[in-house]
Design a protein around this motif. Structure first.
Motif: not given
Lengths: 623, 173, 122
Positions: A67-79
């Motif tokens: 989640f240090s990557n903004e795109t990953v943060y905006n579009n993903s989730h650990t579950t």
């Protein structure tokens, strides 16, 4: 964290390679060399490799939930399940652009690789034009839409991907669609190159034909996958909504289909070179305009990506640069056709011209319908909606002559058809089609005269193409595709004529009667899944002679906090039985909607037949 | 010559299209319904939340110079945010503040009022949302300002803010 | 060949004999109208498709208006007065939309002209 650095610098490196390729191809144009330098192929490969590396590092970031990557943060989730973590990579604006770039670099590499027999200058020119496009995408990515932006402090959890996007069909829909779009970019560059080289001839037509077929196959498949997703996942039972984003993929498809027919004619008879070029340019222009329309925030749709005017401006300028470039090249290099070949009115050439004529008409309907509201709003400040009724009214009447021409056209000879040789059999089929159509319409009490004639026309094409299969000499690829198309029209028509639905608000244990059947709401069960809570309902449905059990589901996702309704669909060759439920606010009732949709599966089968025909055309070798 | 004219026309067309799309980018693409209109309030009636008596829109609009209809529900979070502003508004003698309770359970609605205070002279019940739609509402919260000629002179979509409070004060005073 | 045609007719007649499911007439009209209306708080869904509060309330209003005896056209007119033209998906033919409807047809005629010239003249 590290993978983001890798991804970013890989991309920068690729960018440098792309600039090198652009200048080198331009400079080499004046060289006397007769063969392409080996190092071009190497740099092309490196360009592809760096972009691939960048793409893979983005996937990796998604998989490990960095989640240090903004795109990953905006579009993903650990579950999120692993499959959707991976497909989430291209389910967002930045990631999908990186995918575009990947396919672009792949295709130019393949093109140069597979065009060994083509003149060097032609290859260099194609490379030059294509690199302009690639450079544009690099700039767009790096300047406005980088998938490698950092977030600090690093959040613990991401915002998640919209659950309706977590579907297998939707996961592969973008890659396949982009293969089609990017294919059209190669055709664009190669056409401009051929124009500058002044070698638009049968040889070139034969060479570019493979690329046109390939792009067409992917585009058709890509659009079909999107429709399948909409049908199975969105819960409304429809598969095409004339939504702006859908229209935007249909426009290059219509152009490409017209081009497919024209290139065959160019190869055989060497006519309409200019028109072929215009179609090539137009196809790619529509692909790019599509990119603009869905990513800029100018359109109102369920599918739109980012609403960012800045990105919209970039694409708009880029698009107009490309169009202006094509216009300028066309203006300077366009020569009058070498021979004013005559076209006899009763010939295959005319049939193909007619095909193009209708395709362009359909294209104009979709184009005007989609963009008119934008123009109206900017000029007069009035908002109107252009929806399905508009498209139906302008398409359906014209489909009738179109289908008939489609049946007759392939039977005509090149250059000249002797009309004394037309058989009486043709009229027999015609009459039979009308009779059957009339019978069908009678029973449904549909009032439209058009529908009768439309069904008759589709049946006519259907019978004619089946008839062709029984002959000795026929064009397999063409016949399969045309047969597939007739089946498609028939399936869509019968589906819409014979579909029926029943909806009501029901509580658990309730049983309701409807015409020809019964619906019983047995029970609900709740489960806790990895990233959502599931409420599965159990229904028994008696529909005429069939008794089935359907289990529609409601999912309450945790991140993002969204409620979705998953329809349960039982498909058979004859019909789909479709059940969807929705929670009603503040009550212990569920809104239940049951639909009986005949011939749904034939709609998908017919498009697959269409694609299969394209595939046959792709692999065909001439004697 | 003909060729040059065609190209010139094409270029002009392109410039036109480019300009339109450029301007179009800056237009908001979410619905922005007209905030002001010149429509008259339709006639409606509903049961009062507390007294259960049927009250007509005529009765509501005839008492004071201005009538404000506020659509709310106990389950609506932004409605809680704007509640204090409604309480302030209710103190104004020029206006009759009426509430329209949208798709709510009466116990929950009453509880909401008991806990936070009642700014409304009357609260009408709109169980299925029909009255709100007939008024031309899109969702909740929504607030309509109506003058003595039953004309809807202003509409606020979304919760009232301090800014909108000041605007309303200006209108009704 | 004849046998083949015969089989086809049999198969098609089988499907023809299917009847419709709908219990009550009004619901057909309600569905037709709601498919033609835009859900104003959704991004590109029709009232028929949407399950939002707005859409559900709207469907009830349509039902009420039909029961009051209003024609389809009147209902659209009423809603256009309330919400503006863009709530209806079928753009009616008026000053604002005349080019919308005409342009494709003009282009079709123009295309036909070009082909006619190419094939029959010269």
């Amino acid at each position: 964290m590290l993978s983001s650095y890798l991804g970013y610098y890989s991309l920068i490196l690729g960018f440098i390679f792309s600039i090198w390729l652009l200048f080198y191809s331009f400079v080499s144009l004046n060289n006397k060399n007769t063969s392409l330098k080996k190092n071009i192929i190497l740099i092309l490969f490196l360009q592809l490799f760096t972009v691939l590396l960048s793409f893979l590092s983005l996937i990796y970031s998604f998989v490990i939930s960095d989640f240090s990557n903004e795109t990953v943060y905006n579009n993903s989730h650990t579950t999120k399940p692993l499959f959707y973590k991976i497909s989430g990579t291209w389910g967002n604006h930045e990631g999908s652009l990186l995918l575009w770039l990947l396919v672009l670099t792949l295709f130019i590499f393949l093109f140069i690789f597979k065009s060994k027999n083509q003149p060097t200058k032609y290859k260099l020119l194609t490379l030059f034009f294509q690199q302009i496009i690639i450079l544009g995408f690099f700039l767009f990515l790096l300047l406005t839409s980088s998938p490698f932006n950092f977030l600090f402090p690093i959040p613990n959890e991401g915002l998640g991907l919209n659950p309706i996007l977590q579907d297998p069909a939707l996961a592969i829909h973008p890659p396949i669609l982009y293969l089609g779009y990017v294919g059209s970019s190669i055709i664009f560059s190669a056409s401009l190159a051929a124009l500058v080289q002044k070698n638009i001839n049968a040889n070139w037509a034969n060479h570019i034909k493979k690329w046109i077929f390939a792009a067409w196959i992917f585009l058709t498949l890509g659009i079909m996958l999107g429709s399948i997703w909409a049908y199975y996942e969105l819960g409304w039972g429809g598969f095409w909504f004339w939504d702006p984003v859908e229209n935007v993929s249909l426009m290059p498809w219509l152009c490409l289909t017209a081009l497919l027919h024209t290139i065959v004619m160019l190869e055989k008879r060497l006519i309409l070179q200019s028109w072929t070029l215009i179609l090539s340019i137009a196809t790619f222009t529509f692909s790019m305009s599509g990119t603009f329309l869905v990513r800029s925030g100018i359109l109102n749709s369920v599918h739109t990506f980012a609403n960012d005017p800045e990105r919209g401006i970039f694409i708009l300028i880029f698009l107009f640069v490309l169009i202006s470039l094509s216009l300028i090249i066309f203006f300077f290099y366009q020569t009058k056709e070498l021979s004013e070949k005559k076209i006899f009115w009763l010939s295959k050439e005319t049939a193909i011209l007619v095909n193009n004529w209708f395709m362009m008409y359909f294209l104009s309907v979709v184009l005007i319908g989609t963009t008119y509201p934008i123009f109206l709003e900017v000029i007069t400040n009035e908002k109107i909606s252009v929806g399905p009724p508009f498209y139906h009214k302008l398409f359906i009447p014209f489909l009738i002559p179109f289908l008939i021409f489609m049946a007759i056209g392939p039977k005509l000879k090149w250059i000249k058809q002797d009309y004394k040789k037309i058989k009486i059999q043709q009229f027999g089929f015609f009459i039979l089609s009308f009779l059957i159509a009339y019978l069908i319409i009678q029973k449904t009490s549909a009032e439209y005269l058009f529908t009768t004639i439309l069904i008759a026309a589709a049946l006519y094409l259907f019978f004619i193409t089946i008839g062709e299969f029984l002959k000795k000499n026929y064009n397999f690829a063409q016949n399969i595709s045309h047969f597939g198309f007739s089946l498609f029209i028939l399936s869509v028509l019968f589906n819409s004529l014979f579909s029926s639905e029943f909806s009501a608000n029901m509580k658990i244990g309730e049983e309701l009667k409807f015409k020809n059947g019964l619906i019983k709401f047995n029970k609900i069960e709740t489960f806790n899944e990895k990233n959502y809570k599931s409420i599965i309902a159990d229904f028994d449905i008696v529909d005429r002679k069939d008794t089935i059990t359907l289990n529609p589901e409601i999912r309450i996702y945790n991140q993002p906090n969204i409620l979705t309704s998953e329809a349960d669909i039982k498909s058979s060759l004859f019909s789909d039985k479709f059940l969807v439920i929705n929670l009603l606010k503040g009550e212990h009732l569920f809104n239940v909607r049951y639909q009986n949709k005949p011939f749904m599966i034939w709609i998908w089968i017919s498009i697959l037949l269409l694609v299969f025909g394209g595939l046959a055309g792709f692999v065909k070798k001439y004697k | 010559m003909k060729k040059k004219i065609i190209y010139l026309l094409l270029v002009l067309l392109l410039i036109f299209i480019f300009t339109v799309f450029l301007k179009g980018l800056y237009k908001p693409n979410l619905y922005t319904p007209s905030q002001t209109s010149n429509k008259n309030l339709i006639e409606f009636s509903g049961k009062d939340l507390f007294s259960d008596i049927e009250i007509t829109s005529q009765q509501l609009t005839s008492s004071k110079k201005f009538t404000i209809i506020n659509i709310w529900a106990s389950w609506c979070a932004p409605c809680r945010l704007e509640h204090p502003i409604l309480m302030d508004l209710s103190k104004n003698p020029n206006l009759n503040l009426v509430g329209l309770n949208y798709k709510d359970k009466s116990e929950s609605a009453k509880k909401f009022i008991y806990e936070r205070g009642n700014p409304f002279s009357n609260i009408l019940v709109d169980n299925n949302g029909i009255i709100s739609i007939e008024l031309g509402a899109y969702g909740i919260p929504e607030t309509f300002i109506i003058n003595s000629n039953t004309k809807i002179i202003k509409k606020y979509i979304g919760p009232l803010t301090n800014k909108s409070f000041k605007e309303i004060e200006k209108i009704i005073n | 060949m004849k046998f083949f045609k015969f089989i086809l007719i049999i198969i098609l007649s089988f499907f023809i004999l299917q009847k419709n499911l709908i219990a009550n007439d009004n619901s057909i009209l309600i569905n037709k109208i709601s498919k033609n209306l835009r859900c104003l708080i959704c991004q590109g869904q029709s009232i028929y498709d949407s399950q939002s509060d707005f859409a559900i309330s709207m469907k009830l209003i349509i039902k009420k208006k039909i029961e009051e005896g209003n024609s389809e056209k009147k209902i659209y007119q009423y809603l256009k007065n309330q919400y503006g033209e863009w709530i209806v998906y079928d753009p009616e033919l008026n000053k604002k939309t005349i080019f919308l409807w005409l342009f494709p047809l003009i282009l079709f005629a123009f295309g036909g002209l070009l082909i006619f010239r190419k094939v029959f003249i010269n």
